[in-house]
Enzyme design. Sequence first.
Site, mmCIF file in Angstrom:
data_model
loop_
_atom_site.group_PDB
_atom_site.id
_atom_site.type_symbol
_atom_site.label_atom_id
_atom_site.label_comp_id
_atom_site.label_asym_id
_atom_site.label_seq_id
_atom_site.Cartn_x
_atom_site.Cartn_y
_atom_site.Cartn_z
ATOM 1 N N LYS A 111 0.851 -1.193 0.000
ATOM 2 C CA LYS A 111 0.000 0.000 0.000
ATOM 3 C C LYS A 111 0.890 1.248 0.000
ATOM 4 C CE LYS A 111 -2.295 1.850 3.704
ATOM 5 N NZ LYS A 111 -2.291 3.311 3.643
ATOM 6 N N ASP A 123 -3.431 4.397 -1.815
ATOM 7 C CA ASP A 123 -4.387 4.826 -0.776
ATOM 8 C C ASP A 123 -4.230 6.323 -0.523
ATOM 9 O OD1 ASP A 123 -6.172 4.811 1.378
ATOM 10 O OD2 ASP A 123 -4.631 4.198 2.816
ATOM 11 N N LEU A 124 -4.800 7.108 -1.450
ATOM 12 C CA LEU A 124 -4.701 8.571 -1.298
ATOM 13 C C LEU A 124 -6.028 9.164 -0.831
ATOM 14 C CD1 LEU A 124 -2.448 9.364 -4.410
ATOM 15 C CD2 LEU A 124 -1.764 8.915 -2.057
ATOM 16 N N LYS A 125 -7.020 8.330 -0.640
ATOM 17 C CA LYS A 125 -8.311 8.762 -0.053
ATOM 18 C C LYS A 125 -8.834 10.033 -0.698
ATOM 19 C CE LYS A 125 -7.119 6.743 4.429
ATOM 20 N NZ LYS A 125 -5.689 6.431 4.216
ATOM 21 N N PHE A 126 -9.095 9.959 -1.994
ATOM 22 C CA PHE A 126 -9.532 11.152 -2.722
ATOM 23 C C PHE A 126 -10.869 11.662 -2.185
ATOM 24 C CE2 PHE A 126 -7.125 8.973 -6.332
ATOM 25 C CZ PHE A 126 -5.986 9.721 -6.132
ATOM 26 N N PHE A 127 -10.960 12.974 -2.013
ATOM 27 C CA PHE A 127 -12.166 13.616 -1.476
ATOM 28 C C PHE A 127 -12.175 15.041 -2.007
ATOM 29 C CE2 PHE A 127 -14.541 14.448 2.838
ATOM 30 C CZ PHE A 127 -15.693 14.726 2.126
ATOM 31 N N ASP A 128 -12.934 15.271 -3.089
ATOM 32 C CA ASP A 128 -12.930 16.591 -3.724
ATOM 33 C C ASP A 128 -14.182 16.679 -4.589
ATOM 34 O OD1 ASP A 128 -12.030 19.088 -4.916
ATOM 35 O OD2 ASP A 128 -9.980 18.474 -4.453
ATOM 36 N N ILE A 129 -14.311 17.718 -5.390
ATOM 37 C CA ILE A 129 -15.478 17.814 -6.262
ATOM 38 C C ILE A 129 -15.415 16.690 -7.304
ATOM 39 C CG2 ILE A 129 -15.722 20.308 -5.897
ATOM 40 C CD1 ILE A 129 -14.496 20.688 -8.722
ATOM 41 N N ASN A 175 -15.474 16.350 -10.526
ATOM 42 C CA ASN A 175 -14.579 16.473 -11.682
ATOM 43 C C ASN A 175 -13.123 16.204 -11.290
ATOM 44 O OD1 ASN A 175 -14.058 17.366 -14.509
ATOM 45 N ND2 ASN A 175 -12.911 18.964 -13.439
ATOM 46 N N THR A 176 -12.741 16.725 -10.129
ATOM 47 C CA THR A 176 -11.350 16.560 -9.678
ATOM 48 C C THR A 176 -11.071 15.104 -9.306
ATOM 49 O OG1 THR A 176 -11.325 18.829 -8.907
ATOM 50 C CG2 THR A 176 -9.670 17.375 -7.970
ATOM 51 N N THR A 208 -10.024 4.110 10.897
ATOM 52 C CA THR A 208 -9.962 3.180 12.039
ATOM 53 C C THR A 208 -9.280 3.816 13.245
ATOM 54 O OG1 THR A 208 -8.066 2.228 10.889
ATOM 55 C CG2 THR A 208 -10.111 0.998 10.812
ATOM 56 N N ARG A 223 -4.130 -5.577 14.400
ATOM 57 C CA ARG A 223 -3.059 -5.681 15.387
ATOM 58 C C ARG A 223 -2.958 -7.115 15.888
ATOM 59 N NH1 ARG A 223 -1.696 -1.841 13.281
ATOM 60 N NH2 ARG A 223 -1.239 0.229 14.105
ATOM 61 N N GLY A 242 0.547 -2.065 8.816
ATOM 62 C CA GLY A 242 1.710 -1.210 8.610
ATOM 63 C C GLY A 242 2.770 -1.462 9.655
ATOM 64 N N ARG A 243 2.761 -0.611 10.685
ATOM 65 C CA ARG A 243 3.858 -0.607 11.668
ATOM 66 C C ARG A 243 4.164 -1.939 12.326
ATOM 67 N NH1 ARG A 243 1.184 4.630 14.143
ATOM 68 N NH2 ARG A 243 -0.570 3.449 13.273
HETATM 69 O O1 C5P Z 1 0.688 1.163 10.869
HETATM 70 P P1 C5P Z 1 -0.760 0.777 10.733
HETATM 71 O O2 C5P Z 1 -0.976 -0.729 10.687
HETATM 72 O O3 C5P Z 1 -1.662 1.460 11.746
HETATM 73 O O4 C5P Z 1 -1.161 1.327 9.281
HETATM 74 C C1 C5P Z 1 -2.490 1.332 8.810
HETATM 75 C C2 C5P Z 1 -2.509 1.956 7.446
HETATM 76 O O5 C5P Z 1 -3.855 1.939 6.967
HETATM 77 C C3 C5P Z 1 -2.038 3.405 7.389
HETATM 78 O O6 C5P Z 1 -1.304 3.530 6.192
HETATM 79 C C4 C5P Z 1 -3.299 4.222 7.328
HETATM 80 O O7 C5P Z 1 -3.133 5.377 6.535
HETATM 81 C C5 C5P Z 1 -4.283 3.267 6.642
HETATM 82 N N1 C5P Z 1 -5.697 3.449 6.955
HETATM 83 C C6 C5P Z 1 -6.230 3.339 8.229
HETATM 84 N N2 C5P Z 1 -7.577 3.503 8.444
HETATM 85 C C7 C5P Z 1 -8.399 3.723 7.404
HETATM 86 C C8 C5P Z 1 -7.885 3.822 6.106
HETATM 87 C C9 C5P Z 1 -6.530 3.655 5.915
HETATM 88 O O8 C5P Z 1 -5.474 3.102 9.173
HETATM 89 N N3 C5P Z 1 -9.716 3.810 7.597
#
Ligand code: C5P
Length: 234
Positions: free
Chosen positions: A31, A58-64, A66-67, A121, A181, A210-211
């Site tokens: 991602k 995962d750039l979570k687009f949120f705009d008008i 057209n954009t 989340t 987790r 992620g982490r």
């Molecule tokens: O490090 P971690 O496991 O918390 O990473 C979760 C990833 O999921 C992050 O890149 C975060 O931007 C993304 N994310 C999220 N909750 C959402 C949508 C995306 O945590 N609802």
Amino acid sequence: MAELVVALDFRDAGQALDMARTLRGVVPWMKVGLELFTAEGPRVICGLKELGFKIFLDLKFFDIPNTVQGAVRSAASLGVDMVSIHALGGERMARAAMDGCAEGVVSGQTPPLVLAVTMLTSMAAGDLPVEGAPEPSEMVLDLAVKAKQYGLNGVVCSGLEVERIKAACGSSFACLTPGIRPASAEAGDQRRVVTPGDAVRNGSDFLVVGRPVTRAERPEAVARAIIEEMDRAQ
Ligand code: C5P
């Protein structure tokens, strides 16, 4: 079969691609989010594709509308496999996103899945800065049902909400769940968290981690353990 997506939240392509090489052959999806894409742009996508990964932009687009249409068109033309928009953008924005997806898709390739982020989340009841906001689980379900009506391919939600979304929207409506987790990991800024096993048992299609993987001493071993937990729960 649920699939693991590792969030490459790094500040530069060097670190991200090093992590990707470590996880190659173990994890199918990477991602790319706001931090990495803002720093490096499309070249990091090319690097990951060359390594053979499927990519969730995962750039979570949120705009008008057209954009967002243009943004999803550009994302699709990069050859990514999944993109995110915000469900709160409403029907016209969602439909414009699907149009952009069809316009941008690389010929001969499957168009990317367009998923709607319902509620982050990291947010729990009381975190929405709106007076009288509904309970997260109600709001997420409502947004998911609407996302399906608008023609989107699925939603981003917590593992706690998947079961009800699948019941309301059908099993082919994709649920991607961050906030995963393993039992021993710290939640950090995440609030609505579940274990990999529970997410799979609840019906999640894609688990984003992620982490707990990328900050581990041995990321590959942690990723393998998560996949084993997922497989046991299928
Ligand atoms: O490090 P971690 O496991 O918390 O990473 C979760 C990833 O999921 C992050 O890149 C975060 O931007 C993304 N994310 C999220 N909750 C959402 C949508 C995306 O945590 N609802």
